[in-house]
Design a protein around this motif. Structure first.
Motif, mmCIF file in Angstrom:
data_model
loop_
_atom_site.group_PDB
_atom_site.id
_atom_site.type_symbol
_atom_site.label_atom_id
_atom_site.label_comp_id
_atom_site.label_asym_id
_atom_site.label_seq_id
_atom_site.Cartn_x
_atom_site.Cartn_y
_atom_site.Cartn_z
ATOM 1 N N PHE A 22 0.926 -1.309 0.142
ATOM 2 C CA PHE A 22 0.015 0.057 0.091
ATOM 3 C C PHE A 22 0.786 1.449 -0.061
ATOM 4 C CE2 PHE A 22 0.420 0.990 4.654
ATOM 5 C CZ PHE A 22 0.717 -0.340 5.245
ATOM 6 N N CYS A 37 9.446 -5.457 9.723
ATOM 7 C CA CYS A 37 9.313 -4.214 9.440
ATOM 8 C C CYS A 37 10.767 -3.536 9.082
ATOM 9 C CB CYS A 37 8.693 -3.338 10.679
ATOM 10 S SG CYS A 37 8.358 -1.625 10.069
ATOM 11 N N TRP A 71 2.180 -0.010 19.436
ATOM 12 C CA TRP A 71 2.990 -0.324 17.980
ATOM 13 C C TRP A 71 2.341 0.427 16.811
ATOM 14 C CZ3 TRP A 71 1.461 -3.169 13.285
ATOM 15 C CH2 TRP A 71 2.366 -3.279 12.332
ATOM 16 N N LYS A 100 3.786 3.727 14.848
ATOM 17 C CA LYS A 100 4.238 3.884 13.368
ATOM 18 C C LYS A 100 3.425 4.945 12.631
ATOM 19 C CE LYS A 100 6.636 0.806 12.990
ATOM 20 N NZ LYS A 100 7.916 0.589 11.935
ATOM 21 N N CYS A 129 5.695 4.516 8.902
ATOM 22 C CA CYS A 129 5.369 3.250 8.057
ATOM 23 C C CYS A 129 5.301 3.488 6.453
ATOM 24 C CB CYS A 129 3.601 2.805 8.126
ATOM 25 S SG CYS A 129 3.061 1.417 7.010
ATOM 26 N N VAL A 130 6.122 2.804 5.737
ATOM 27 C CA VAL A 130 6.195 3.011 4.305
ATOM 28 C C VAL A 130 5.256 2.183 3.467
ATOM 29 C CG1 VAL A 130 8.562 3.533 4.880
ATOM 30 C CG2 VAL A 130 8.069 1.118 4.214
ATOM 31 N N CYS A 186 4.924 -1.159 3.057
ATOM 32 C CA CYS A 186 5.638 -2.459 2.179
ATOM 33 C C CYS A 186 4.676 -3.602 2.482
ATOM 34 C CB CYS A 186 6.928 -2.489 3.113
ATOM 35 S SG CYS A 186 7.035 -3.232 4.755
ATOM 36 N N GLY A 187 3.713 -3.668 3.649
ATOM 37 C CA GLY A 187 2.807 -4.529 3.821
ATOM 38 C C GLY A 187 3.407 -5.885 4.267
ATOM 39 N N CYS A 196 4.290 -6.717 7.329
ATOM 40 C CA CYS A 196 3.725 -7.121 8.578
ATOM 41 C C CYS A 196 2.400 -7.762 8.459
ATOM 42 C CB CYS A 196 3.706 -5.731 9.675
ATOM 43 S SG CYS A 196 2.782 -4.462 8.898
HETATM 44 S S1 SF4 Z 1 3.479 -1.885 6.419
HETATM 45 FE FE1 SF4 Z 1 5.920 -2.274 6.127
HETATM 46 S S2 SF4 Z 1 6.719 -0.182 7.042
HETATM 47 FE FE2 SF4 Z 1 4.373 -0.273 7.551
HETATM 48 S S3 SF4 Z 1 4.301 -1.316 9.571
HETATM 49 FE FE3 SF4 Z 1 4.400 -2.910 8.390
HETATM 50 S S4 SF4 Z 1 6.165 -3.600 7.927
HETATM 51 FE FE4 SF4 Z 1 6.397 -1.685 8.758
#
Ligand code: SF4
Ligand SMILES: Cc1cc2nc3c(=O)[nH]c(=O)nc-3n(C[C@H](O)[C@H](O)[C@H](O)COP(=O)(O)OP(=O)(O)OC[C@H]3O[C@@H](n4cnc5c(N)ncnc54)[C@H](O)[C@@H]3O)c2cc1C
Ligand code: SF4
Ligand code: FES
Lengths: 287, 380
Positions: free
Chosen positions: B166, B273, B325, B329, B342-343, B345-346, B348
């Motif tokens: 996302f 993450c 958490w 973030k 949060c970048v 990346c998905g 998590c």
């Molecule tokens: S989506 Fe990626 S950057 Fe965002 S909290 Fe999850 S692992 Fe971390």
């Protein structure tokens, strides 16, 4: 103060940050059964200047490292004074050190009490239990700057009469109209002639001109929460109330994330915060 | 870089092998995403044969696995389980050794030049985020800096999102604007297979100059940008707008108890993450106690110990740890470091054993937002 209501921090320090400096225990003084004051001197003789309210990370060889406030006089930088209560492995090891033993020191860390804000005003210092240690540097400063302050009032609450930290010093202060000490204990013994109860009970009667008062508070979080409320209710401007906050600390320099309290990294943005920056956070469940 | 030097080139797909050779000739170890046990891991690669060519992730809450993709692209997959974070911030490292005299002997940082090929825009953004964490405060992490200097980042702009991605809603991708040494766009259409290569640093330009290619045509540059746009549009997950303020007024939201019924506090989300930076230190001593070592290692806000204060932990419940958490973030990170933590990346989402999805949790909070907008402002 910056945009998010935090105190401005001291100038940038560039350092690897995680390496302790060797210090030597110059003297050790037992304050109470489980509480010791250590006077440390840098092995290389280089004094460690600090500001009232700052802390260090103290390291005992092979045992660990913990955050301890500097409890000495900021005007005296060639000895570094900490007052430690033995509650666990590291603090017990610190309390067990003898003269000549070595201690690792990182710091001084964190921001400081905004002493200059009290100039020309009434200064009220409120401490609970061991919270007297982190505010003692304010007391040294205030005594040296009496003529710049309208008055100095120290309000101290502790568990019992034998748990009065720095008792000789505190009881030995020659109180005058401009310098008062109010003390209260949770549990009195037969000889106790003073107040029994919580510090907040003393605050209304000891405040002089609330609107002209700057208050600095340190103690258990619950005590600070109620003290903040009591001071504000009595008319001390919220932004003139300062609290020293506490959370688990592993690095002391903003890298480990342990000391978060909502938006704040206490080691980096604090430990001293203006009341409005922490007021609501203190009542959030398990924050 | 001046405009003339900033030109992109197009090179045939076999140019990728040539790029690896140039990197190796310059002394870099070349790392990339490789397939292992049905998943992607970040590790050294010897040649393009080690790349998961043609493979794509099938990702959803609680599962990520590699399957055959529709075409023969090198980079239709997205992310290895671990980002390049561990190359700049190792999971565990010794900081110093000392005898009882406390004459501290710092453990030197051992770095080798590493070129990471295939770094995605979200992970580049995460690298910037970590840089802010370790370098913008009163202290700067010189160990981080030494390791960061040893890295050459070769980005790949994404042409195809995984279903957990996302980044578009976090403004971190799917096209990298900065933060890379080189960036690649992989174009595979009408029987042509080529890479558009662009430099983002002097080091990158110096390497680009040694690649065999021709100035990228307008059409190829356009195709690259179109690919990124299509990738953004293909993303099915998104972070709701206003997450920061929503979370800041949701400390007491009933939803935390509901998440806690699912969350195992396993710490997986924090371990994968790319921006989670929390760490701890450990002191170890030799058997006779004469020598002691200080180690630094990753930690997680999902453990009970994390918030320990004498007398007990502050965050005893899973509910408050999950709240910590996600609020850190998406909300408090802004206060602490000036951006989201949060970048998008998905990782998590895919690596959570029970498939907890932060975008869905934010949506659930929003759906039952006790104090919408105006009220929330007043409450603070
Ligand atoms: S989506 Fe990626 S950057 Fe965002 S909290 Fe999850 S692992 Fe971390
Ligand atoms: C800014 C600051 C100033 C402090 N000033 C003083 C002081 O002047 N005098 C004093 O006696 N104590 C002070 N403390 C508290 C002191 O740090 C803890 O009592 C100490 O960490 C306990 O460690 P331990 O290993 O002995 O105990 P344990 O209970 O075994 O603790 C284990 C670990 O948890 C962490 N921890 C536990 N309690 C605390 C705590 N209250 N704060 C931070 N980390 C904790 C530490 O990393 C510690 O090593 C201060 C704490 C902070 C954050
Ligand atoms: S959210 Fe998922 S990955 Fe994170 S601690 Fe909970 S169960 Fe583990
Ligand atoms: S103690 Fe590590 S970030 Fe504050």
């Amino acid at each position: 103060m910056n945009a998010i209501g935090q105190l401005d921090r001291s100038p940038l320090q560039i350092d690897s940050g995680m390496l302790p400096r060797p210090f030597v225990v110059r003297s050790r003084r037992e304050e109470m059964s489980d509480c010791v004051t250590l006077e440390l001197a840098a092995l290389d003789g280089e004094p460690l200047a600090f500001e009232a309210g700052q802390f260090t990370m103290l390291y005992v060889h092979g045992v660990g490292e913990v955050a301890i406030s500097i409890s000495g006089d900021p005007a005296v930088s060639d000895s570094l004074i900490h007052t430690i209560r033995a509650v666990g492995a590291v603090s017990q090891a610190l309390c067990g050190l003898s003269e000549g033993d070595r201690v690792g020191v990182r710091g001084p860390l964190g921001n400081s009490w905004p002493l200059e804000r009290a100039v020309g005003k009434h200064l009220m210092i409120v401490a609970g239990g061991l919270g007297l240690a982190p505010v003692r540097p304010i007391i040294y400063w205030a005594l040296a700057n009496r003529d710049r302050l309208k008055s100095i009032d120290i309000v101290y609450g502790t568990r019992a009469p034998d748990q009065i930290l720095f008792a000789p010093q505190l009881l030995g202060l020659s109180t005058t109209d401009g310098l008062r000490v109010g003390m209260t204990v949770d549990l009195a013994d037969q000889d106790w002639r003073g107040q029994v109860g919580v510090v907040t009970d003393l605050i209304p009667s000891m405040l002089r001109e609330p609107a002209e008062t700057v208050a600095m508070v340190c103690g258990p979080e619950i005590m600070m929460r109620f003290t903040g409320q009591a001071l504000a209710a009595a008319g001390v401007p919220a932004e003139e109330i300062f609290l020293s906050m506490e959370r688990n600390m592993k690095c002391g320099i903003g890298w480990c994330g342990h000391c978060q309290l909502g938006p704040h990294l206490i080691c980096r943005d604090g430990p001293v915060f203006p009341y409005p920056a922490v007021r609501d956070l203190m009542s959030v469940w398990e924050l | 870089m001046d405009q003339a030097a900033a030109k992109s080139i197009s090179m045939g797909a076999n140019g990728l092998e040539a790029l690896i050779s140039v990197l190796e000739a310059d002394g870099y170890d070349v790392w990339g995403a490789r397939e292992r046990d049905g998943a992607l891991v970040l590790g050294p690669i010897a040649s393009i044969d080690d790349l998961p060519r043609g493979r794509i992730e099938q990702a959803e809450g609680g599962s990520v696995r590699l399957v055959e993709g529709p075409r023969d692209a090198f980079f239709d997959h997205t992310l290895p389980m671990q980002s390049a974070k561990r190359l700049v911030y190792p999971a565990e490292e010794r900081l110093f050794v000392t005898g009882e005299d406390l004459l501290i002997e710092e453990t030197p940082v051992e770095t080798r030049p590493i070129a990471v090929i295939g770094v995605r825009p979200c992970d580049l953004a995460a690298m910037e985020t970590l840089t802010t964490v370790f370098e913008s405060g009163p202290f700067r992490d010189t160990r981080f800096r030494q390791r960061r200097e040893a890295l050459l980042l070769i980005a790949v702009n994404c042409m195809r999102p995984a279903s957990t991605c996302f980044c578009a809603s976090m403004n971190t991708g799917p096209r990298a604007e900065a933060g890379f040494d080189l960036a690649l766009d992989e174009l595979l259409e009408d029987g042509r297979h080529l890479f558009v290569v662009s430099a983002g640093s002097a080091r990158g330009q110096e390497i680009l100059d040694r690649l065999d290619g021709e100035a990228a045509s307008k059409e190829d540059l356009q195709a690259a940008r179109d690919g990124s746009r299509a990738c953004a549009e293909a993303q099915t997950r998104r972070m709701a707008e206003g997450a920061e303020q929503l979370l800041k007024r949701s400390y007491d939201h009933p939803h935390w108890a509901e998440v806690a019924e699912r969350c195992l506090s396993c710490t997986n989300c924090t371990m994968v993450c790319p921006t989670c930076f929390c760490g701890t230190v450990e002191d170890r001593s030799s058997l006779d106690g004469s020598e002691a070592e200080r180690w630094r290692r990753w930690d997680s806000c999902f453990t009970l110990d994390f918030s320990y204060l004498h007398g007990g932990s502050v965050r005893k419940e899973t509910a408050s740890r999950y709240r910590q958490w996600i609020t850190h973030k998406l909300a408090h990170w802004h206060d602490q470091f000036g951006s989201s933590g949060c970048v998008g990346c998905g990782r998590c989402i895919g690596w959570c054993p029970v498939g907890i999805d932060l975008t869905a949790e934010v949506a659930a909070l929003a759906a039952n937002d006790s104090s919408s907008g105006q009220q929330g402002e007043e409450r603070r």
